[in-house]
Design a protein around this motif. Structure first.
Motif, PDB file in Angstrom:
ATOM      1  N   VAL A  84      20.413  57.367  54.703  1.00 57.00           N
ATOM      2  CA  VAL A  84      19.038  56.893  54.880  1.00 57.00           C
ATOM      3  C   VAL A  84      18.647  56.753  56.342  1.00 57.00           C
ATOM      4  O   VAL A  84      17.468  56.649  56.674  1.00 57.00           O
ATOM      5  CB  VAL A  84      18.818  55.556  54.146  1.00 57.00           C
ATOM      6  N   ASP A  85      19.632  56.754  57.240  1.00 53.96           N
ATOM      7  CA  ASP A  85      19.335  56.649  58.673  1.00 53.96           C
ATOM      8  C   ASP A  85      20.572  57.062  59.469  1.00 53.96           C
ATOM      9  O   ASP A  85      21.689  57.024  58.948  1.00 53.96           O
ATOM     10  CB  ASP A  85      18.943  55.214  59.032  1.00 53.96           C
ATOM     11  N   THR A  86      20.358  57.466  60.702  1.00 57.22           N
ATOM     12  CA  THR A  86      21.481  57.852  61.563  1.00 57.22           C
ATOM     13  C   THR A  86      21.330  57.226  62.941  1.00 57.22           C
ATOM     14  O   THR A  86      20.228  56.866  63.365  1.00 57.22           O
ATOM     15  CB  THR A  86      21.580  59.384  61.719  1.00 57.22           C
ATOM     16  N   ALA A  87      22.452  57.090  63.628  1.00 58.42           N
ATOM     17  CA  ALA A  87      22.484  56.583  64.996  1.00 58.42           C
ATOM     18  C   ALA A  87      23.641  57.273  65.716  1.00 58.42           C
ATOM     19  O   ALA A  87      24.422  58.002  65.102  1.00 58.42           O
ATOM     20  CB  ALA A  87      22.668  55.068  65.000  1.00 58.42           C
ATOM     21  N   LYS A  88      23.774  57.053  67.023  1.00 55.67           N
ATOM     22  CA  LYS A  88      24.843  57.687  67.786  1.00 55.67           C
ATOM     23  C   LYS A  88      26.223  57.276  67.284  1.00 55.67           C
ATOM     24  O   LYS A  88      27.166  58.060  67.327  1.00 55.67           O
ATOM     25  CB  LYS A  88      24.709  57.336  69.269  1.00 55.67           C
ATOM     26  N   PHE A  89      26.328  56.049  66.818  1.00 54.09           N
ATOM     27  CA  PHE A  89      27.641  55.525  66.417  1.00 54.09           C
ATOM     28  C   PHE A  89      27.973  55.771  64.947  1.00 54.09           C
ATOM     29  O   PHE A  89      29.083  55.502  64.500  1.00 54.09           O
ATOM     30  CB  PHE A  89      27.716  54.023  66.705  1.00 54.09           C
ATOM     31  N   GLY A  90      26.989  56.276  64.167  1.00 49.30           N
ATOM     32  CA  GLY A  90      27.277  56.524  62.764  1.00 49.30           C
ATOM     33  C   GLY A  90      26.032  56.747  61.930  1.00 49.30           C
ATOM     34  O   GLY A  90      24.930  56.914  62.460  1.00 49.30           O
ATOM     35  N   ALA A  91      26.203  56.723  60.626  1.00 46.65           N
ATOM     36  CA  ALA A  91      25.096  56.932  59.693  1.00 46.65           C
ATOM     37  C   ALA A  91      25.078  55.801  58.677  1.00 46.65           C
ATOM     38  O   ALA A  91      26.113  55.215  58.349  1.00 46.65           O
ATOM     39  CB  ALA A  91      25.243  58.270  58.985  1.00 46.65           C
ATOM     40  N   PHE A  92      23.885  55.493  58.179  1.00 42.49           N
ATOM     41  CA  PHE A  92      23.733  54.410  57.215  1.00 42.49           C
ATOM     42  C   PHE A  92      23.473  54.989  55.824  1.00 42.49           C
ATOM     43  O   PHE A  92      22.638  55.874  55.655  1.00 42.49           O
ATOM     44  CB  PHE A  92      22.598  53.479  57.635  1.00 42.49           C
ATOM     45  N   LEU A  93      24.208  54.463  54.831  1.00 41.48           N
ATOM     46  CA  LEU A  93      24.156  54.977  53.471  1.00 41.48           C
ATOM     47  C   LEU A  93      23.609  53.916  52.528  1.00 41.48           C
ATOM     48  O   LEU A  93      23.902  52.726  52.667  1.00 41.48           O
ATOM     49  CB  LEU A  93      25.564  55.390  53.012  1.00 41.48           C
ATOM     50  N   ASP A  94      22.821  54.368  51.565  1.00 37.93           N
ATOM     51  CA  ASP A  94      22.282  53.463  50.550  1.00 37.93           C
ATOM     52  C   ASP A  94      23.339  53.223  49.492  1.00 37.93           C
ATOM     53  O   ASP A  94      23.697  54.129  48.731  1.00 37.93           O
ATOM     54  CB  ASP A  94      21.030  54.088  49.929  1.00 37.93           C
ATOM     55  N   TRP A  95      23.850  51.987  49.438  1.00 41.89           N
ATOM     56  CA  TRP A  95      24.865  51.672  48.425  1.00 41.89           C
ATOM     57  C   TRP A  95      24.385  50.585  47.470  1.00 41.89           C
ATOM     58  O   TRP A  95      25.158  49.978  46.748  1.00 41.89           O
ATOM     59  CB  TRP A  95      26.199  51.307  49.054  1.00 41.89           C
ATOM     60  N   PRO A  98      20.734  45.264  50.169  1.00 42.03           N
ATOM     61  CA  PRO A  98      19.724  45.221  51.236  1.00 42.03           C
ATOM     62  C   PRO A  98      20.242  45.758  52.573  1.00 42.03           C
ATOM     63  O   PRO A  98      19.515  46.429  53.309  1.00 42.03           O
ATOM     64  CB  PRO A  98      19.386  43.730  51.342  1.00 42.03           C
ATOM     65  N   LYS A  99      21.503  45.470  52.895  1.00 39.34           N
ATOM     66  CA  LYS A  99      22.105  45.988  54.115  1.00 39.34           C
ATOM     67  C   LYS A  99      22.831  47.285  53.791  1.00 39.34           C
ATOM     68  O   LYS A  99      23.739  47.317  52.959  1.00 39.34           O
ATOM     69  CB  LYS A  99      23.102  44.988  54.696  1.00 39.34           C
ATOM     70  N   ASP A 100      22.414  48.387  54.432  1.00 37.32           N
ATOM     71  CA  ASP A 100      23.030  49.687  54.167  1.00 37.32           C
ATOM     72  C   ASP A 100      24.471  49.720  54.672  1.00 37.32           C
ATOM     73  O   ASP A 100      24.864  48.942  55.543  1.00 37.32           O
ATOM     74  CB  ASP A 100      22.212  50.796  54.838  1.00 37.32           C
ATOM     75  N   LEU A 101      25.257  50.630  54.127  1.00 37.54           N
ATOM     76  CA  LEU A 101      26.675  50.760  54.478  1.00 37.54           C
ATOM     77  C   LEU A 101      26.830  51.760  55.620  1.00 37.54           C
ATOM     78  O   LEU A 101      26.347  52.889  55.539  1.00 37.54           O
ATOM     79  CB  LEU A 101      27.457  51.234  53.253  1.00 37.54           C
ATOM     80  N   LEU A 102      27.508  51.354  56.663  1.00 37.80           N
ATOM     81  CA  LEU A 102      27.728  52.218  57.830  1.00 37.80           C
ATOM     82  C   LEU A 102      28.912  53.153  57.614  1.00 37.80           C
ATOM     83  O   LEU A 102      29.980  52.723  57.177  1.00 37.80           O
ATOM     84  CB  LEU A 102      27.987  51.363  59.071  1.00 37.80           C
ATOM     85  N   CYS A 103      28.708  54.430  57.932  1.00 33.13           N
ATOM     86  CA  CYS A 103      29.812  55.382  58.015  1.00 33.13           C
ATOM     87  C   CYS A 103      29.940  55.762  59.486  1.00 33.13           C
ATOM     88  O   CYS A 103      29.126  56.548  60.003  1.00 33.13           O
ATOM     89  CB  CYS A 103      29.552  56.619  57.166  1.00 33.13           C
ATOM     90  N   PRO A 104      30.913  55.200  60.196  1.00 36.01           N
ATOM     91  CA  PRO A 104      31.066  55.499  61.632  1.00 36.01           C
ATOM     92  C   PRO A 104      31.242  56.997  61.874  1.00 36.01           C
ATOM     93  O   PRO A 104      31.796  57.711  61.030  1.00 36.01           O
ATOM     94  CB  PRO A 104      32.331  54.725  62.006  1.00 36.01           C
ATOM     95  N   THR A 105      30.796  57.451  63.019  1.00 34.92           N
ATOM     96  CA  THR A 105      30.887  58.872  63.366  1.00 34.92           C
ATOM     97  C   THR A 105      32.310  59.389  63.234  1.00 34.92           C
ATOM     98  O   THR A 105      32.541  60.499  62.743  1.00 34.92           O
ATOM     99  CB  THR A 105      30.374  59.094  64.797  1.00 34.92           C
ATOM    100  N   LYS A 106      33.278  58.580  63.634  1.00 34.51           N
ATOM    101  CA  LYS A 106      34.674  59.024  63.609  1.00 34.51           C
ATOM    102  C   LYS A 106      35.209  59.203  62.186  1.00 34.51           C
ATOM    103  O   LYS A 106      36.244  59.851  61.985  1.00 34.51           O
ATOM    104  CB  LYS A 106      35.557  58.024  64.358  1.00 34.51           C
ATOM    105  N   LEU A 107      34.502  58.658  61.190  1.00 35.77           N
ATOM    106  CA  LEU A 107      34.934  58.781  59.803  1.00 35.77           C
ATOM    107  C   LEU A 107      34.108  59.801  59.021  1.00 35.77           C
ATOM    108  O   LEU A 107      34.203  59.883  57.799  1.00 35.77           O
ATOM    109  CB  LEU A 107      34.876  57.416  59.108  1.00 35.77           C
ATOM    110  N   GLN A 108      33.302  60.596  59.755  1.00 28.21           N
ATOM    111  CA  GLN A 108      32.538  61.685  59.156  1.00 28.21           C
ATOM    112  C   GLN A 108      33.241  63.013  59.449  1.00 28.21           C
ATOM    113  O   GLN A 108      33.728  63.221  60.552  1.00 28.21           O
ATOM    114  CB  GLN A 108      31.118  61.730  59.720  1.00 28.21           C
ATOM    115  N   LYS A 109      33.250  63.913  58.472  1.00 29.09           N
ATOM    116  CA  LYS A 109      33.837  65.230  58.718  1.00 29.09           C
ATOM    117  C   LYS A 109      32.928  66.066  59.602  1.00 29.09           C
ATOM    118  O   LYS A 109      33.383  66.760  60.514  1.00 29.09           O
ATOM    119  CB  LYS A 109      34.082  65.945  57.381  1.00 29.09           C
ATOM    120  N   ASN A 110      31.638  66.022  59.326  1.00 31.10           N
ATOM    121  CA  ASN A 110      30.599  66.664  60.126  1.00 31.10           C
ATOM    122  C   ASN A 110      29.452  65.675  60.227  1.00 31.10           C
ATOM    123  O   ASN A 110      29.298  64.803  59.356  1.00 31.10           O
ATOM    124  CB  ASN A 110      30.125  67.971  59.476  1.00 31.10           C
ATOM    125  N   PRO A 111      28.618  65.773  61.285  1.00 30.22           N
ATOM    126  CA  PRO A 111      27.529  64.805  61.446  1.00 30.22           C
ATOM    127  C   PRO A 111      26.622  64.721  60.219  1.00 30.22           C
ATOM    128  O   PRO A 111      26.171  65.739  59.698  1.00 30.22           O
ATOM    129  CB  PRO A 111      26.765  65.360  62.658  1.00 30.22           C
TER     130      PRO A 111
END
Length: 281
Positions: A84-95, A98-111
């Motif tokens: 649902v949103d992205t930032a330099k340090f990671g991406a936010f997922l709808d789980w 109310p507070k979205d779940l962060l997937c840090p950049t280092k834990l993503q296979k591709n951006p």
């Protein structure tokens, strides 16, 4: 419900309502630790000393907080979630909270990109003491399958389409593969379903079938074809000469399996096969 002995982040907790405040209810575990259930989740039936089941996570200020909402995945569980949103340090997922779940950049296979859906596992970050998502799910699979054997029925979740077929989670702990040339029905990423073990290899890899292995497979196909025939008034415009792709779309069978199934049903006296189609007897 049994009262939790201590607060468990990322899981469902059954806690005792200790005191009511204008901001919500403070809930307490057996060890005396408490957590706030905000007023937005408080209902009229929640009174002091009542037991309430809640999910515990951290808010935007990293404070432990309770909610009666249930996320799409809890700690150590897998889910297919939308970005649902992205930032330099990671991406936010709808789980589902109310507070979205962060997937840090280092834990993503591709951006990650907004609108995409990714299969992740909810994990605990030891450094930040937060729940985060990790797309690098293979890091969490056990390598030496135990208690698994050929023909065994297991729960599976397809997680990734590959050139060979679909990678899937097997029995919540192992990684398996459904080969593309053995798939004759729709496979949905992230949807839990039943699978059957074909082979447990020496390297720990598991081959999975979507159908029962052995004689049970034939009866299952026959039951399926006959049920479809009954649903269509006892007549369907298919026979041995029908197109393989059409058979796959309608019956979810390979042409070879379809022909074998028709022969079995005909020998059992259940159908009659004509140039114009299949007829129930």
């Amino acid at each position: 419900m049994k009262l939790n002995s201590h607060l468990e982040l990322g899981k469902l907790n059954t806690l005792r309502a200790d005191r009511l405040t204008p901001h919500g209810i403070f809930l307490m575990a057996e060890d005396g630790k408490d957590v706030l259930l905000p007023q937005a989740y408080v209902t009229d039936d929640m009174q002091e000393d009542s037991l309430i089941e809640v999910f515990l996570y951290t808010d935007s200020e990293d404070r432990l907080i309770a909610t009666t909402l249930k996320p799409k995945a809890m700690l150590d569980q897998f889910a297919l979630l939308e970005v649902v949103d992205t930032a330099k340090f990671g991406a936010f997922l709808d789980w589902g909270l109310p507070k979205d779940l962060l997937c840090p950049t280092k834990l993503q296979k591709n951006p990650f990109k907004v609108g995409e859906k990714h299969f992740i596992k909810v994990v605990y970050d030891e450094r930040t003491h937060r729940l985060v998502a990790s797309e690098k799910t293979t890091d969490f699979f056990k390598k030496n399958p135990k208690g698994l054997y050929p023909k065994q029925e297991v729960s599976i979740i397809p997680i990734l389409k590959t050139p060979l077929g679909y990678k899937c989670i097997v029995a919540d702990n192992y990684e398996g593969l459904i080969y593309d040339n053995e798939i004759f029905e729709k496979v949905i990423i992230g949807e839990e379903r039943t699978g059957y073990i074909k082979t447990v290899r020496q390297d720990g890899n598991i081959d999975i079938s979507l159908r029962p292995i052995g004689n049970k497979n034939n009866s299952s196909a026959a039951d399926k074809v006959f049920a479809l025939l009954e649903e269509n008034g006892g007549i369907m415009p298919y026979n041995y000469k029908s197109d393989a792709e059409l058979i796959k779309d309608v019956f979810g069978l390979s042409k070879k399996e379809f022909k074998r199934t028709l022969t079995k049903l005909q020998e059992d006296g259940k159908i009659e096969i004509k140039d114009t189609g299949i007829y129930k007897r």
